[in-house]
Design a protein around this motif. Structure first.
Motif, short mmCIF file in Angstrom:
data_model
loop_
_atom_site.label_atom_id
_atom_site.label_comp_id
_atom_site.label_asym_id
_atom_site.label_seq_id
_atom_site.Cartn_x
_atom_site.Cartn_y
_atom_site.Cartn_z
N ARG A 5 0.86 -1.18 0.00
CA ARG A 5 0.00 0.00 0.00
C ARG A 5 0.89 1.23 0.00
O ARG A 5 1.89 1.28 0.70
N SER A 6 0.50 2.18 -0.76
CA SER A 6 1.27 3.41 -0.80
C SER A 6 0.35 4.57 -1.12
O SER A 6 -0.78 4.37 -1.58
N SER A 7 0.82 5.72 -0.86
CA SER A 7 0.10 6.92 -1.24
C SER A 7 1.11 7.94 -1.71
O SER A 7 2.31 7.82 -1.44
N ARG A 8 0.63 8.92 -2.41
CA ARG A 8 1.53 9.96 -2.90
C ARG A 8 0.74 11.22 -3.15
O ARG A 8 -0.48 11.19 -3.37
N ILE A 9 1.42 12.30 -3.11
CA ILE A 9 0.83 13.60 -3.45
C ILE A 9 1.10 13.81 -4.93
O ILE A 9 2.25 13.83 -5.35
N VAL A 10 0.03 13.92 -5.70
CA VAL A 10 0.19 14.07 -7.14
C VAL A 10 -0.14 15.47 -7.64
O VAL A 10 0.14 15.81 -8.78
N GLY A 11 -0.74 16.26 -6.78
CA GLY A 11 -1.07 17.62 -7.17
C GLY A 11 -1.20 18.50 -5.95
O GLY A 11 -1.44 18.01 -4.84
N PHE A 12 -1.04 19.77 -6.12
CA PHE A 12 -1.13 20.72 -5.02
C PHE A 12 -2.00 21.88 -5.44
O PHE A 12 -1.93 22.35 -6.58
N GLY A 13 -2.82 22.35 -4.53
CA GLY A 13 -3.66 23.51 -4.78
C GLY A 13 -3.75 24.35 -3.54
O GLY A 13 -3.51 23.87 -2.44
N HIS A 14 -4.10 25.60 -3.72
CA HIS A 14 -4.27 26.49 -2.57
C HIS A 14 -5.31 27.55 -2.92
O HIS A 14 -5.58 27.82 -4.09
N ALA A 15 -5.88 28.13 -1.88
CA ALA A 15 -6.82 29.22 -2.07
C ALA A 15 -6.80 30.07 -0.81
O ALA A 15 -6.68 29.53 0.29
#
Length: 122
Positions: A5-15
């Motif tokens: 099992r793994s996870s990853r950050i594939v995108g970043f957003g902010h507001a």
């Protein structure tokens, strides 16, 4: 065979809220000398939310930006985490998925079970 099992950050957003508030505005209101806030905190300006701004609205904008950054459709996202000490409403407590539902309505409708409803019969 071992399940990996793994996870990853594939995108970043902010507001952030649109209104910028410089220290001068606050210093004038409080009768402080110019530069007082920055000398003590290092902060030069901050963002103040307008009455119509909500956490879920900002989360929706940030989420859309993250999806665009990841170049992926909402259906490819398995989990969205949002932690805050400033929910849209303090009381009554929000359903845990309500912020995510407002930020990613298509994703939530397609992947989460509907919340349980109270029965009207005894």
């Amino acid at each position: 065979m071992r399940l990996v099992r793994s996870s990853r950050i594939v995108g970043f957003g902010h507001a952030v809220p649109e209104r910028r508030v410089a220290n001068g505005e606050i210093e004038t209101t409080l009768g402080l000398e110019p530069g007082w806030i920055e000398r003590r905190t290092g902060i030069r300006e901050r963002r103040w939310a307008a009455p119509e701004d909500t956490l879920s609205g900002l989360a929706a904008k940030a989420g859309a930006m993250a999806l665009e950054d990841a170049r992926t459709p909402p259906g490819n996202i398995a989990l969205v985490l949002l932690a805050t000490s400033t929910p849209d409403h303090l009381l009554p407590l929000q359903h845990p998925c309500s912020l995510i539902a407002s930020a990613f309505p298509t994703l939530v409708r397609s992947t989460l079970p509907a919340p349980a409803r109270a029965s009207s019969t005894p």
